[in-house]
Design an enzyme around this catalytic site. Sequence first.
Site, PDB file in Angstrom:
ATOM      1  N   ASP A 219      -8.531  -1.426   4.926  1.00 22.88           N
ATOM      2  CA  ASP A 219      -8.606  -0.173   5.683  1.00 22.88           C
ATOM      3  C   ASP A 219      -8.369   1.066   4.817  1.00 22.88           C
ATOM      4  O   ASP A 219      -8.800   2.166   5.172  1.00 22.88           O
ATOM      5  CB  ASP A 219      -7.571  -0.177   6.818  1.00 22.88           C
ATOM      6  CG  ASP A 219      -6.148  -0.319   6.280  1.00 22.88           C
ATOM      7  OD1 ASP A 219      -5.932  -1.066   5.294  1.00 22.88           O
ATOM      8  OD2 ASP A 219      -5.240   0.323   6.838  1.00 22.88           O
TER       9      ASP A 219
ATOM     10  N   THR B 131       0.886  -1.176   0.000  1.00 17.10           N
ATOM     11  CA  THR B 131       0.000   0.000   0.000  1.00 17.10           C
ATOM     12  C   THR B 131       0.909   1.206   0.000  1.00 17.10           C
ATOM     13  O   THR B 131       2.036   1.127   0.485  1.00 17.10           O
ATOM     14  CB  THR B 131      -0.829   0.024   1.310  1.00 17.10           C
ATOM     15  OG1 THR B 131      -1.628  -1.152   1.382  1.00 17.10           O
ATOM     16  CG2 THR B 131      -1.721   1.251   1.409  1.00 17.10           C
TER      17      THR B 131
HETATM   18  N1  GLY Z   1      -3.566  -1.929   4.382  1.00 13.38           N
HETATM   19  C1  GLY Z   1      -3.941  -2.410   3.120  1.00 13.38           C
HETATM   20  C2  GLY Z   1      -4.934  -3.471   3.176  1.00 13.38           C
HETATM   21  O1  GLY Z   1      -4.996  -4.228   4.128  1.00 13.38           O
HETATM   22  O2  GLY Z   1      -5.698  -3.602   2.224  1.00 13.38           O
END
Ligand code: GLY
Length: 357
Positions: free
Chosen positions: A237, A206
Amino acid sequence: MKPIFTRRDFLRTTAAVGVGSTLLPFSGYGKSATTSSRYTKGLVVASANGLRATQKAMEIIQTGADALDGVIAGVNILEDDPDDMTIGLGGLPNADGVVELDASVMHGPTHRAGAVGALQNIKNPSIVARYVMERTDHVLLVAEGALKFAKMHGFKEENLLTEKARKEWVKWKESLSNQDDYLPPHSIEDKDVGGDSRNVMHTYGTINCLGIDLHGGISGVTTTSGMAYKVPGRVGDSPIIGAGLFVDNEVGAAGSTGRGEANLLNCSSVMVVEYMRQGKSPTEACLMACQRIVDHNKERRLQDERGRPNFDVKFYALNKNGEYGSGSIWSSGAKFAVHDGRTNEIHDAPSLYKAGE
Ligand code: GLY
């Protein structure tokens, strides 16, 4: 093993220091707890994969532009990169071999946000998220509705599954067995649910990028292809305001990478901002959010043999005074990117636990 800092350290430190103070247990981590009002030159903070993004964002901010323009243009570089297998074009797909992207943007000066979840076929979900913010009465659009909305605004559909990502997906399919995310009924005491190596192949790439512009406006963006080989329709998230991103122009901004489910269960990014509002430095606030995840991580299948999380989460934060910081649960790869208006560098970040100890 003992955490690198303890709850007592937390209480002692956080009671003793405020924004701008030197941090006792967290000092010595590069420039991660820098003081002074830096936004006369702008400030951009990102996850460690974001050095190109921080450079681009700063170039835009230094023209006098809004921080939101800068951070979105910064992450677009990674969304457009077919060799980055965690974001945008070339991101690793879901269990059906389809790339599904999540992203959010938040604009501090107007306290508005936009987000998309499980968006297929559009390589720049961060730009679509901005359209959601600016061209709807809503904050979050998902799946088919998000795609229709993007097409309505002229975004072109394309196949985001590169040959490289498709081959990785086929490899995963061919060794599936205990490596998917479907679970049989289980209790929080069950350890090897769905197989003892479920987490080994998970990738949570990410990018989070936060910026302060020359006018003191604070904005942020988080964009991702999410957990590799996820259950189709899984939203992490990143597009959830308060979990993977939060901005309060009077306080600062925070965002996250790593296991999104942990942030969804703890509303972690808003927690980081709230800790900063209480006077904690960005670094302290990030580590306190990590500790909250550890405290709430009660399922045995998500713990190592010592009860510590068997996954990682990292936070990135800056406050309106131009201080910045990062913190993670685990030390492996605990770094982040910072452009302070002069230099664009990777910094070390503190963690709760050191891998191998
Ligand atoms: N933090 C990225 C996800 O879990 O999709």
